[in-house]
Scaffold this motif. Structure first.
Motif, short mmCIF file in Angstrom:
data_model
loop_
_atom_site.label_atom_id
_atom_site.label_comp_id
_atom_site.label_asym_id
_atom_site.label_seq_id
_atom_site.Cartn_x
_atom_site.Cartn_y
_atom_site.Cartn_z
N THR A 141 0.83 -1.21 0.00
CA THR A 141 0.00 0.00 0.00
C THR A 141 0.86 1.25 0.00
O THR A 141 0.60 2.21 -0.74
N GLY A 142 1.91 1.25 0.82
CA GLY A 142 2.80 2.40 0.88
C GLY A 142 3.50 2.65 -0.44
O GLY A 142 3.64 3.80 -0.88
N ALA A 143 3.95 1.59 -1.10
CA ALA A 143 4.62 1.75 -2.40
C ALA A 143 3.67 2.37 -3.41
O ALA A 143 4.07 3.21 -4.22
N ALA A 144 2.39 1.97 -3.37
CA ALA A 144 1.41 2.53 -4.30
C ALA A 144 1.19 4.01 -4.04
O ALA A 144 1.08 4.81 -4.98
N LEU A 145 1.17 4.41 -2.77
CA LEU A 145 0.97 5.83 -2.44
C LEU A 145 2.18 6.67 -2.84
O LEU A 145 2.05 7.81 -3.29
N VAL A 146 3.38 6.12 -2.67
CA VAL A 146 4.58 6.84 -3.13
C VAL A 146 4.54 6.98 -4.65
O VAL A 146 4.82 8.05 -5.20
N ALA A 147 4.18 5.90 -5.34
CA ALA A 147 4.16 5.92 -6.80
C ALA A 147 3.17 6.94 -7.36
O ALA A 147 3.40 7.50 -8.43
N THR A 148 2.09 7.18 -6.64
CA THR A 148 1.08 8.13 -7.12
C THR A 148 1.28 9.52 -6.54
O THR A 148 0.43 10.41 -6.75
N GLY A 149 2.39 9.75 -5.82
CA GLY A 149 2.68 11.08 -5.28
C GLY A 149 1.73 11.51 -4.18
O GLY A 149 1.46 12.71 -4.03
N ARG A 150 1.24 10.56 -3.39
CA ARG A 150 0.22 10.87 -2.40
C ARG A 150 0.70 10.55 -0.98
O ARG A 150 -0.08 10.09 -0.13
N ILE A 151 1.96 10.81 -0.70
CA ILE A 151 2.50 10.49 0.62
C ILE A 151 1.76 11.26 1.71
O ILE A 151 1.42 10.70 2.76
N ALA A 152 1.50 12.54 1.50
CA ALA A 152 0.84 13.34 2.53
C ALA A 152 -0.53 12.77 2.89
O ALA A 152 -0.94 12.78 4.07
N GLU A 153 -1.25 12.25 1.89
CA GLU A 153 -2.58 11.70 2.15
C GLU A 153 -2.53 10.45 3.03
O GLU A 153 -3.53 10.09 3.66
N ALA A 154 -1.38 9.79 3.08
CA ALA A 154 -1.28 8.56 3.87
C ALA A 154 -1.50 8.82 5.36
O ALA A 154 -1.84 7.91 6.10
N ALA A 155 -1.32 10.07 5.80
CA ALA A 155 -1.58 10.39 7.20
C ALA A 155 -3.04 10.18 7.57
O ALA A 155 -3.38 10.07 8.76
N HIS A 156 -3.91 10.11 6.57
CA HIS A 156 -5.34 9.97 6.83
C HIS A 156 -5.87 8.62 6.36
O HIS A 156 -7.05 8.46 6.07
N LEU A 157 -4.99 7.61 6.31
CA LEU A 157 -5.42 6.28 5.93
C LEU A 157 -6.48 5.75 6.89
O LEU A 157 -6.39 5.93 8.10
N GLY A 158 -7.46 5.07 6.32
CA GLY A 158 -8.39 4.34 7.16
C GLY A 158 -7.75 3.07 7.68
O GLY A 158 -6.66 2.68 7.28
N GLY A 159 -8.47 2.39 8.58
CA GLY A 159 -7.97 1.12 9.10
C GLY A 159 -7.08 1.24 10.31
O GLY A 159 -6.60 0.24 10.82
#
Length: 467
Positions: A430-448
């Motif tokens: 999941t983290g690799a996918a977020l890095v690949a799409t340039g969405r690292i900042a959004e990961a702070a608001h991951l559900g789960g």
């Protein structure tokens, strides 16, 4: 758009298809176990060709299930520190040395960095058996044939699949040869490794994308137009997938091994923040660094106990661990696989103390798992010395998903910090996918992410709107 996320780990290869919001597609997961060769001498190796075949089988399975349709982007999380010598024809000259291999040592008469502290600040690493500065000279002495070049496991695998496979700055930082600020091969580190910068893999530029070779497009036509992004080191990807993307949150991830890490923004060329003694620093990408400590023991402790001891299973084991921890009989040093840098304890350094005829198999397991919790707590205190305030902690990884008791033991060891749990076991992919799409900042608001005592199904990751 769908994203194919690959997790190139030490014990398994996994392929996972996610949607554009980084939510796993139901049933779109393929996994193959890989055989890690270990020995009492500190051996920890993988066969590169077999590993590639396992990845191909995962892609075949996903393709057969129709899961590769609409995949536009391929991301990868890959193990740091591995190295494979190749001949002039590109064929492997031996097995892949993984992070678990503790055999490499400086050659007789070799001298380390002129200024070890400056070397640590520049590269985030040390002159240590885990890094290429020691590994490359040691391998040359043992290979017995001229080495054409050295690559990591992921560069070998992608080099066989893609039109080109440069090394990402994230993977390069795990070699210990990269200047983290300049994003170039460090001259002194290369001298220690007895290699010229031009003989090392080319570094992938910001925004690099690769494509499948034509012969592989025939096998997986659904991936013909997919863009392959630069791989991310597994520890960095796990932090992002755990929602730990700034110094307010630390990730404690337990899979085969374990680690505690903090991510900070650091654009290329910027002066890095202070680096506490005793912890490493690598690159997430061109804009972020990750600082932390790692351990050769993690879920492999549980696997060893399962193989060796007569343990109860499931809820019975969880209840027995809770009883054992209430009156902890056994104290343990969990360094079965030796130290990760900067430590130098060899493989076989694990210890069990306080044994008596009343000690049970569950007492041994509780001691080992609690011992790792304490190591992590000590190193998190060191990490926090480089940031403004104590951190919140998010637990993640497959071993954390398997044991509610272990999550509670970590929460107790890390108190009074707030400790939460990311229920998604595929935090690396999941983290690799977020890095690949340039969405690292959004990961702070991951559900789960919830309390450590909250039950929840796996693969519940969704990206919530920023709060």
């Amino acid at each position: 758009m769908n994203i194919l996320a690959l997790d190139l780990g030490t014990s398994s290869v996994r392929g996972l298809v996610l949607d554009a919001d980084a939510t796993p597609r139901p049933g779109a997961l393929a996994r193959r176990k890989v055989h890690l060769t270990t020995g009492e001498d500190g051996t920890g190796t993988l066969d590169g060709s077999t590993y590639l075949a396992c990845l191909a089988e995962c892609l075949d399975e996903l393709a057969a299930g129709g899961h590769l349709r609409d995949v536009e982007l391929v991301a990868a999380s890959a193990q740091w520190h591995s190295v494979l010598p190749l001949g002039a024809d590109g064929a492997p000259l031996g097995p892949v040395l993984t992070w678990l291999d503790t055999r490499p040592e400086p050659l007789p008469g070799a001298r380390g960095p002129v200024d070890p502290d400056a070397f640590h600040r520049r590269t985030g690493a040390w002159w240590h058996r885990c890094y290429w500065s020691v590994r490359l000279p040691w391998l040359r002495e043992r290979v017995g044939a001229p080495v054409g070049r050295f690559v990591g496991l992921v560069e070998y695998v992608l080099g066989e699949l893609l039109d080109e496979a440069p090394m990402s700055v994230s993977m390069a930082s795990g070699t210990g040869l990269l200047d983290l600020r300049r994003l170039e091969w460090d001259v002194e580190a290369c001298e220690l490794a007895d290699v010229r910068p031009e003989d090392l893999p080319a570094l992938a530029p910001h925004g690099w994308h690769g494509r499948l070779r034509p012969e592989h497009v025939r096998r997986w036509p659904q991936l013909a137009g997919a863009r392959w992004t630069a791989p991310v080191g597994d520890g960095a990807a796990s932090n992002i997938g755990s929602g730990c993307v700034d110094p307010t949150r630390a990730a404690v991830t337990v899979g085969t091994s374990a680690a505690v890490r903090l991510v900070q923004a650091l654009p290329a060329g910027a002066e890095p923040p202070p680096l506490p003694e005793g912890v490493w620093r690598y690159r997430v990408d061109h804009e972020h660094v990750v600082t932390g400590a790692a351990y050769s023991s993690g879920g492999n402790l549980y696997a060893w106990a399962t193989r060796t001891l007569r343990l109860p299973e499931g809820a019975e084991l969880e209840a027995a661990l809770a009883r054992a921890a209430a009156n902890l009989r056994v104290r343990a040093n969990p360094r079965f696989g030796g130290d990760r840098p900067p430590g130098v304890s060899p493989a076989g350094s694990g210890e069990l103390r306080g044994l008596s005829f009343g000690a049970t198999a569950v007492d041994l397991l509780a001691g080992l798992m609690t011992g790792l919790c304490r190591l992590v707590a000590d190193d998190l205190t060191v990490l926090e010395s480089g940031v403004d305030a104590p951190t919140e902690v998010v637990l993640g990884g497959g071993a954390m998903a398997a044991s509610a008791w272990w999550r509670g033991a970590f929460a107790e060891a890390l108190a009074p910090r707030a400790v939460r749990y990311q229920r998604n076991p595929e935090v690396g992919a999941t983290g690799a996918a977020l890095v690949a799409t340039g969405r690292i900042a959004e990961a702070a608001h991951l559900g789960g992410i919830g309390r450590t005592d909250e039950p929840g199904p796996p693969n519940t990751v969704v990206v919530d709107p920023p709060r």
